[in-house]
Design a protein around this motif. Structure first.
Motif, short mmCIF file in Angstrom:
data_model
loop_
_atom_site.label_atom_id
_atom_site.label_comp_id
_atom_site.label_asym_id
_atom_site.label_seq_id
_atom_site.Cartn_x
_atom_site.Cartn_y
_atom_site.Cartn_z
N MET A 8 0.85 -1.21 0.00
CA MET A 8 0.00 0.00 0.00
C MET A 8 0.88 1.25 0.00
N SER A 9 0.55 2.21 -0.83
CA SER A 9 1.37 3.43 -0.86
C SER A 9 0.65 4.54 -0.10
N SER A 10 1.47 5.38 0.53
CA SER A 10 0.89 6.48 1.31
C SER A 10 0.48 7.62 0.40
N LEU A 11 -0.72 8.09 0.59
CA LEU A 11 -1.22 9.23 -0.17
C LEU A 11 -0.85 10.52 0.56
N LEU A 12 -0.91 10.42 1.86
CA LEU A 12 -0.71 11.60 2.69
C LEU A 12 0.08 11.21 3.93
N THR A 13 1.08 12.02 4.25
CA THR A 13 1.82 11.76 5.48
C THR A 13 2.05 13.06 6.24
N THR A 14 2.07 12.95 7.54
CA THR A 14 2.44 14.11 8.35
C THR A 14 3.70 13.73 9.12
N GLU A 15 4.64 14.64 9.20
CA GLU A 15 5.88 14.36 9.92
C GLU A 15 6.11 15.43 10.98
N ASN A 16 6.12 15.01 12.20
CA ASN A 16 6.39 15.90 13.35
C ASN A 16 5.59 17.20 13.28
N VAL A 17 4.32 17.08 12.98
CA VAL A 17 3.50 18.29 12.84
C VAL A 17 3.14 18.88 14.22
N HIS A 18 3.52 20.13 14.37
CA HIS A 18 3.16 20.89 15.58
C HIS A 18 2.35 22.09 15.13
N VAL A 19 1.30 22.40 15.85
CA VAL A 19 0.55 23.63 15.58
C VAL A 19 0.40 24.37 16.89
N GLU A 20 0.87 25.59 16.88
CA GLU A 20 0.77 26.42 18.07
C GLU A 20 -0.04 27.65 17.77
N THR B 94 -5.23 21.23 8.77
CA THR B 94 -3.81 21.13 8.40
C THR B 94 -3.65 20.20 7.20
N LEU B 95 -4.42 19.12 7.19
CA LEU B 95 -4.35 18.18 6.07
C LEU B 95 -4.96 18.77 4.80
N LEU B 96 -5.86 19.74 5.00
CA LEU B 96 -6.54 20.38 3.85
C LEU B 96 -5.65 21.43 3.18
N GLY B 97 -4.60 21.83 3.85
CA GLY B 97 -3.69 22.80 3.25
C GLY B 97 -4.04 24.25 3.56
N VAL B 98 -4.91 24.47 4.54
CA VAL B 98 -5.28 25.86 4.86
C VAL B 98 -4.79 26.30 6.24
N PHE B 99 -4.12 25.42 6.93
CA PHE B 99 -3.70 25.74 8.30
C PHE B 99 -2.26 25.27 8.46
N THR C 123 3.05 24.97 12.60
CA THR C 123 4.14 25.80 13.13
C THR C 123 5.47 25.15 12.79
N SER C 124 5.50 23.82 12.89
CA SER C 124 6.68 23.08 12.42
C SER C 124 6.22 21.71 11.93
N GLY C 125 7.08 21.05 11.18
CA GLY C 125 6.72 19.76 10.62
C GLY C 125 6.20 19.91 9.20
N THR C 126 5.99 18.76 8.55
CA THR C 126 5.57 18.83 7.14
C THR C 126 4.37 17.92 6.88
N VAL C 127 3.63 18.30 5.85
CA VAL C 127 2.52 17.48 5.37
C VAL C 127 2.80 17.19 3.90
N HIS C 128 2.90 15.93 3.56
CA HIS C 128 3.14 15.56 2.17
C HIS C 128 1.89 14.92 1.59
N PHE C 129 1.47 15.43 0.45
CA PHE C 129 0.32 14.85 -0.26
C PHE C 129 0.82 14.42 -1.63
N GLN C 130 0.63 13.17 -1.94
CA GLN C 130 1.15 12.60 -3.18
C GLN C 130 2.66 12.85 -3.30
N GLY C 131 3.33 12.81 -2.20
CA GLY C 131 4.79 12.95 -2.20
C GLY C 131 5.28 14.39 -2.25
#
Lengths: 308, 243
Positions: free
Chosen positions: A1-13, A49-54, A57-65
């Motif tokens: 299974m391939s990942s469509l979406l990943t979050t890495e060390n996402v922090h929101v302050e 955050t996953l929708l791309g509108v928020f 503060t740190s970390g990344t969100v990858h959608f389709q790589g």
């Protein structure tokens, strides 16, 4: 299974404090993820955050790589459909006009027939010329679902999508979403307080509290597992717990609770073999509600061992 | 961009506020035309000036109120989150809304000026030539275009406060401030009083600014206000949490 979406060390302050803490998640194609947690846990912020509108503060969100936040205003967002908080539409436009507007924003080719078919899918075809302001809460919710799937997105982010729907409507939405996954291999992240709905729909469960992902599990495991409660002075370390195939451990003094797919006989056999003295051992069937309440109950000092 | 502007125009469909603005904008015309016909005080110069004068005080308030209303509808309908999640830069989305506001209010104003000047021409055909009418049309339309350039200020206020009342109060306050400042040279400090004086001089040079320097500085200030508002909106559009 391939990942469509990943979050890495996402922090929101935010001013009021940390909303999301070190969120690391991976969402695979064609799966439904149930996001569970109490009000204020950070579910909506995570979905935004996953929708791309928020932006985190740190970390990344990858959608389709690709980094979702390195491409503001790009085509990546066309692959995402959503209902966050509540389905906002223009009161002065009809139901079909609202869908037309949405598809025009997404630069999608469409015909009147496509709009009619979408409205038919959510049972609103006969109301298509009604102004949005004249519709009931349930109709608004259905239109929100029609909009979210109208451009056949790869990812659907749904925040309480069955709010305001009657049981018949809830069942229809569930079937519609499952069909969407089967037909289009869509990934759905759905947040709801209706545990039964999540249970019937989700492939995987993500429990979130105080902005932290506290537990992830395959949904099927919940009903295939048992909740064990035992009293023992024995120090149950991580290695021992893995022998018991314990998913999760809650420890308070000599009281230990854990979730395991092993039967009572198998557990007893291991305990005898390892010469563990126990004062009491109880076993319960595990429901999603039990798991939810166990995980998200306040005021307990728990230690979790999560094995997805 | 044209598609985004078209979408914004679509959002105006069946908006009662559009009709309200159109009706209110005709108040100076209706009062003065009615008054002139009722009293029989027929003077083409006065007729044009009185309507222009009142319209020039009223129109900026309408620009503020309508811009505020149109931006506020996104918050009111709960569509902001969805709107900003479309695959365009947020500033483009904001700019398209300002462009749609500009076009709608320009059309409203154009109707006003055409009706006003057509009435003027019909009533005073013998004393007013086509060139006079065209010159007055230029004055009126220049006023409208310059006034509409302040839409970003109203948009920024609407976004920053998310409160329709603040924009309405600012619009109504502009009537008062314009009236107070109009006669003085420091009217260049306030966009609407400057625009009034800078454009009315094409009708009657004596009503404009005596020195070209004042016009330059007034224009510079107006440009600065608009630029700062656009920069403010751009910065706001980059705020990840504007939803």
């Amino acid at each position: 299974m391939s990942s469509l979406l990943t979050t890495e060390n996402v922090h929101v302050e935010m001013k009021k404090g940390q909303i999301l803490k070190d969120v690391n998640l991976s969402f695979e194609k064609g799966k439904i993820y149930g996001l569970l947690g109490p009000n204020g846990a950070g579910k909506t912020t995570l979905l935004k955050t996953l929708l791309g509108v928020f932006q985190p503060t740190s970390g990344t969100v990858h959608f389709q790589g690709e980094n979702l936040y390195n491409h503001p205003g790009n085509d990546l967002l066309k692959g995402i459909g959503s209902i966050i908080e509540f389905p906002g539409f223009y009161d002065n436009l009809t139901l079909s006009e609202n869908l037309v507007l949405h598809l025009r924003y997404l630069q999608q080719q469409f015909t009147a027939g496509r709009i009619d078919a979408l409205l038919q899918t959510v049972g609103l075809y006969n109301e298509k010329d009604k102004l949005f302001s004249d519709t009931s809460l349930g109709m608004k919710q259905r239109l929100g679902i029609a909009r979210s799937i109208s451009h056949q997105p790869m990812l659907l982010l749904l925040d309480e999508p069955t709010n305001g729907l009657d049981p018949h409507g809830i069942k229809e939405v569930r079937e519609m979403l499952i069909k969407e996954v089967i037909q289009n291999n869509t990934t759905i992240v759905i947040s709801s307080h209706l545990l039964n709905e999540i249970n019937l729909m989700a492939d995987e469960l993500i429990f979130i509290n105080h902005g932290e992902v506290i537990f992830e599990t395959i949904n099927m495991d919940v009903s295939d597992n048992f909740l064990y409660k035992l009293r023992t002075p024995f120090e149950m370390n991580r290695d021992f717990m893995s022998k018991l195939k314990a998913h999760m451990v809650l420890r308070e003094g000599d009281q230990v609770e854990f979730v395991s797919p092993l039967s009572l006989e198998e557990i007893e056999e291991i305990l005898i073999k390892e010469q563990v003295s126990i004062e009491r051992l109880d076993v319960f069937e595990l429901s999603l509600e039990d798991l939810y309440l166990k995980l998200l109950s306040e005021g307990e000092t728990n230690e979790y061992v999560s094995e997805k | 961009m044209s598609m985004l502007v078209k979408n914004e125009c679509m959002k105006l469909k069946r908006q009662k506020m559009v009709y309200v603005i159109l009706v209110i904008s005709f108040i100076p015309y209706l009062i003065n035309t009615g008054g002139m016909l009722a009293t029989g005080a027929m003077d083409p110069g006065n007729y044009y000036f009185f309507v222009f004068n009142q319209y020039a005080i009223l129109f900026p308030a309408l620009v503020f109120i309508f811009s505020g209303f149109f931006f506020y509808t996104e918050f009111q309908n709960g569509t902001t989150l969805n709107w900003i999640s479309y695959p365009f830069h947020n500033f483009c989305l904001m700019f398209s809304k300002m462009a749609a506001t500009f076009l709608l209010l320009l059309a409203t104003s154009l109707i006003n000026h055409l009706v006003h000047l057509f009435t003027l021409w019909m009533l005073f055909r013998t004393e007013t030539g086509v060139m006079d009418v065209l010159s007055r049309f230029f004055t009126s339309i220049l006023f409208t275009v310059l006034t509409l350039l302040v839409i970003p200020i109203a948009a920024l206020l609407a976004f920053a406060t998310r409160n329709i009342l603040s924009v309405v109060v600012a619009g109504l306050g502009s009537i008062f401030i314009t009236t107070v400042l109009l006669g003085a040279d420091f009217s260049i400090l306030f966009p609407f009083s400057f625009i009034y004086r800078a454009t009315i001089q094409f009708y009657d040079a004596a009503m404009g600014y005596e020195s070209a320097k004042l016009v330059f500085w007034g224009g510079f200030l107006l440009f600065t206000y608009i630029s700062f508002s656009l920069i403010g909106l751009y910065k706001y559009s980059r705020k990840s949490r504007m939803s």
